[in-house]
Write a protein that holds these residues in place. Structure first.
Motif, PDB file in Angstrom:
ATOM      1  N   ILE A  50     -28.341 108.368 -31.109  1.00 24.69           N
ATOM      2  CA  ILE A  50     -29.167 107.298 -31.671  1.00 24.69           C
ATOM      3  C   ILE A  50     -28.502 105.942 -31.441  1.00 24.69           C
ATOM      4  CG2 ILE A  50     -30.039 106.301 -33.826  1.00 24.69           C
ATOM      5  CD1 ILE A  50     -31.671 108.682 -33.070  1.00 24.69           C
ATOM      6  N   LEU A  51     -27.195 105.854 -31.722  1.00 29.27           N
ATOM      7  CA  LEU A  51     -26.465 104.599 -31.529  1.00 29.27           C
ATOM      8  C   LEU A  51     -26.460 104.180 -30.059  1.00 29.27           C
ATOM      9  CD1 LEU A  51     -23.438 105.254 -33.900  1.00 29.27           C
ATOM     10  CD2 LEU A  51     -25.207 103.529 -34.229  1.00 29.27           C
ATOM     11  N   PHE A  52     -26.253 105.133 -29.165  1.00 29.38           N
ATOM     12  CA  PHE A  52     -26.198 104.829 -27.737  1.00 29.38           C
ATOM     13  C   PHE A  52     -27.544 104.335 -27.227  1.00 29.38           C
ATOM     14  CE2 PHE A  52     -26.819 106.300 -23.333  1.00 29.38           C
ATOM     15  CZ  PHE A  52     -25.817 105.581 -22.704  1.00 29.38           C
ATOM     16  N   ILE A  53     -28.610 105.018 -27.617  1.00 29.30           N
ATOM     17  CA  ILE A  53     -29.952 104.638 -27.156  1.00 29.30           C
ATOM     18  C   ILE A  53     -30.310 103.235 -27.638  1.00 29.30           C
ATOM     19  CG2 ILE A  53     -32.412 105.150 -27.396  1.00 29.30           C
ATOM     20  CD1 ILE A  53     -31.018 107.022 -25.485  1.00 29.30           C
ATOM     21  N   ILE A  54     -30.039 102.951 -28.907  1.00 32.34           N
ATOM     22  CA  ILE A  54     -30.374 101.634 -29.456  1.00 32.34           C
ATOM     23  C   ILE A  54     -29.517 100.547 -28.812  1.00 32.34           C
ATOM     24  CG2 ILE A  54     -30.353 100.220 -31.556  1.00 32.34           C
ATOM     25  CD1 ILE A  54     -31.111 102.750 -33.105  1.00 32.34           C
ATOM     26  N   ILE A 304     -37.809 106.017 -29.803  1.00 30.00           N
ATOM     27  CA  ILE A 304     -36.527 106.720 -29.704  1.00 30.00           C
ATOM     28  C   ILE A 304     -36.706 107.998 -28.888  1.00 30.00           C
ATOM     29  CG2 ILE A 304     -34.745 107.948 -31.001  1.00 30.00           C
ATOM     30  CD1 ILE A 304     -34.453 105.039 -31.409  1.00 30.00           C
ATOM     31  N   ARG A 305     -37.743 108.764 -29.205  1.00 33.22           N
ATOM     32  CA  ARG A 305     -37.968 110.032 -28.505  1.00 33.22           C
ATOM     33  C   ARG A 305     -38.166 109.816 -27.011  1.00 33.22           C
ATOM     34  NH1 ARG A 305     -42.121 111.376 -31.103  1.00 33.22           N
ATOM     35  NH2 ARG A 305     -43.757 110.908 -29.586  1.00 33.22           N
ATOM     36  N   ARG A 306     -38.930 108.800 -26.658  1.00 34.03           N
ATOM     37  CA  ARG A 306     -39.201 108.520 -25.252  1.00 34.03           C
ATOM     38  C   ARG A 306     -37.928 108.157 -24.502  1.00 34.03           C
ATOM     39  NH1 ARG A 306     -43.571 104.071 -24.551  1.00 34.03           N
ATOM     40  NH2 ARG A 306     -44.831 105.733 -25.505  1.00 34.03           N
ATOM     41  N   ARG A 307     -37.094 107.321 -25.119  1.00 31.60           N
ATOM     42  CA  ARG A 307     -35.846 106.904 -24.456  1.00 31.60           C
ATOM     43  C   ARG A 307     -34.878 108.088 -24.293  1.00 31.60           C
ATOM     44  NH1 ARG A 307     -39.316 102.844 -25.573  1.00 31.60           N
ATOM     45  NH2 ARG A 307     -38.682 100.909 -24.556  1.00 31.60           N
ATOM     46  N   ILE A 308     -34.825 108.948 -25.292  1.00 26.42           N
ATOM     47  CA  ILE A 308     -33.942 110.120 -25.188  1.00 26.42           C
ATOM     48  C   ILE A 308     -34.407 111.030 -24.049  1.00 26.42           C
ATOM     49  CG2 ILE A 308     -33.204 112.227 -26.359  1.00 26.42           C
ATOM     50  CD1 ILE A 308     -33.197 110.656 -28.972  1.00 26.42           C
ATOM     51  N   LEU A 309     -35.710 111.279 -23.978  1.00 27.80           N
ATOM     52  CA  LEU A 309     -36.241 112.135 -22.916  1.00 27.80           C
ATOM     53  C   LEU A 309     -35.995 111.534 -21.534  1.00 27.80           C
ATOM     54  CD1 LEU A 309     -39.619 113.284 -24.535  1.00 27.80           C
ATOM     55  CD2 LEU A 309     -37.535 114.623 -24.231  1.00 27.80           C
ATOM     56  N   LEU A 310     -36.142 110.210 -21.418  1.00 31.20           N
ATOM     57  CA  LEU A 310     -35.883 109.553 -20.139  1.00 31.20           C
ATOM     58  C   LEU A 310     -34.431 109.700 -19.726  1.00 31.20           C
ATOM     59  CD1 LEU A 310     -37.969 106.238 -20.457  1.00 31.20           C
ATOM     60  CD2 LEU A 310     -38.379 108.157 -18.885  1.00 31.20           C
ATOM     61  N   ARG A 311     -33.506 109.598 -20.696  1.00 32.51           N
ATOM     62  CA  ARG A 311     -32.081 109.765 -20.398  1.00 32.51           C
ATOM     63  C   ARG A 311     -31.783 111.175 -19.890  1.00 32.51           C
ATOM     64  NH1 ARG A 311     -28.945 105.161 -19.854  1.00 32.51           N
ATOM     65  NH2 ARG A 311     -29.918 103.551 -21.167  1.00 32.51           N
ATOM     66  N   PHE A 312     -32.423 112.175 -20.530  1.00 39.33           N
ATOM     67  CA  PHE A 312     -32.176 113.544 -20.113  1.00 39.33           C
ATOM     68  C   PHE A 312     -32.757 113.823 -18.730  1.00 39.33           C
ATOM     69  CE2 PHE A 312     -31.339 114.557 -24.651  1.00 39.33           C
ATOM     70  CZ  PHE A 312     -30.156 115.236 -24.468  1.00 39.33           C
ATOM     71  N   HIS A 313     -33.915 113.229 -18.424  1.00 38.34           N
ATOM     72  CA  HIS A 313     -34.539 113.438 -17.122  1.00 38.34           C
ATOM     73  C   HIS A 313     -33.697 112.839 -16.000  1.00 38.34           C
ATOM     74  CE1 HIS A 313     -38.101 115.560 -18.184  1.00 38.34           C
ATOM     75  NE2 HIS A 313     -38.512 114.642 -19.042  1.00 38.34           N
ATOM     76  N   ARG A 314     -32.986 111.744 -16.314  1.00 35.53           N
ATOM     77  CA  ARG A 314     -32.128 111.142 -15.322  1.00 35.53           C
ATOM     78  C   ARG A 314     -30.956 112.042 -14.967  1.00 35.53           C
ATOM     79  NH1 ARG A 314     -31.609 104.917 -17.612  1.00 35.53           N
ATOM     80  NH2 ARG A 314     -33.830 104.384 -17.482  1.00 35.53           N
TER      81      ARG A 314
END
Length: 314
Positions: A50-54, A304-314
């Motif tokens: 959460i901290l990293f994404i924000i 938040i959910r969208r950004r986390i999923l994008l990070r994992f897809h990368r």
């Protein structure tokens, strides 16, 4: 019990306290190591994510997500504060903890608990402003206002708990020196004293009422005002949309306050309750909020959910 003392004979306070794992299940408590470690990993990784994404997503540099970062930091602090003694019991069956280390641990546990309560209050105010004054939201909750609020509540938490170690140091402890949990709490340590602990008890009650008690009342007031504002919205879809923005915060409030109220009631009125009840309520109080908050916000907050999923897809 306090050891009976003859005239002119003194008994020194014990140098260590004994922590409690799972009463009656000591022979099999090693089996609980896997779920316990899993919960700690989820808490640490989840809140760090959460901290990293924000931090990395500039589109999330908004008051709501700044407050969510503060909540994640509080949860991390709470997890790290309890981790050493919890894992020492379940991994190595080591129950001893130095009195000084125990007092230090309870200081950090209570400090981060007060911080979490304060952050939940600021998040309630954030939702109130967003719903009642959407056009003035960014002008009311500016970056400087958010920073001042965070610093003020952090200072409040640190200084409100600061007298606790001093008051505990003046007490004399007697045998048996067995605590009720796998970590140290003020109420639990205080009960091991065989000297006058009325000042500690009164001060502890004052801190709880003036911080968590006041925070919870203001959170309830905020939601009364929020509901009043939402009911004044003509469109049903708009009402549901406004209330939906509060769901994650309501979950976080319930996840934090219900175990906190439960453990307070057990310590004050549950003297004859099973030791398992004490252990269970305490573990829920320190483990469930850090584990569940990042999950709730990751699932319920689309950004938040969208950004986390994008990070994992990368």
């Amino acid at each position: 019990f306090c050891v009976m003392m003859l005239p002119n004979v003194t008994v020194e306070s014990p140098d260590v306290f004994l922590l409690t794992g799972i009463p009656g299940l000591e022979n099999v408590q090693s089996w609980f190591t896997i779920p316990l470690c899993t919960m700690y990993v989820v808490a640490v990784v989840g809140n760090c994510t959460i901290l990293f994404i924000i931090h990395t997503e500039t589109s999330l540099h908004q008051p709501m997500y700044y407050f969510l970062s503060m909540l994640a930091l509080s949860d991390l602090g709470l997890s790290v504060s309890t981790m050493p003694t919890m894992l020492s019991i379940f991994l190595f069956n080591s129950r001893e903890v130095k009195v000084s280390a125990c007092i230090a641990q309870l200081y950090f546990i209570h400090t981060f608990s007060l911080m979490e309560s304060a952050v939940l209050l600021t998040m309630a105010f954030d939702r109130f402003v967003a719903i009642q004054q959407p056009l003035r939201y960014t002008s009311i909750l500016t970056d400087s206002a958010v920073l001042r609020t965070g610093v003020a509540f952090a200072v409040r938490s640190v200084f409100m708990v600061m007298p606790t170690p001093i008051l505990l140091r003046r007490l004399r402890f007697c045998l048996p020196n067995v605590l009720s949990h796998s970590f140290c709490l003020h109420q639990d340590v205080m009960k091991l004293s065989c000297s006058d602990r009325r000042v500690n008890s009164i001060f502890g009650l004052f801190v709880v009422v003036s911080t968590m008690g006041l925070d919870s009342m203001l959170i309830v007031l905020s939601y009364i005002l929020i509901i009043s504002t939402v009911l004044g919205i003509a469109s049903r879809d708009e009402r549901l949309k406004a209330l939906n923005t509060c769901v994650s915060h309501i979950c976080a409030v319930l996840i934090f306050y219900i175990p906190m109220i439960g453990i307070s009631m057990i310590h004050r009125f549950g003297k004859h309750a099973s030791p398992l009840v004490h252990v269970f309520m305490a573990d829920v109080y320190v483990l469930v909020p850090p584990v569940m908050n990042p999950i709730v916000y990751s699932v319920k907050t689309k950004q938040i959910r969208r950004r986390i999923l994008l990070r994992f897809h990368r």
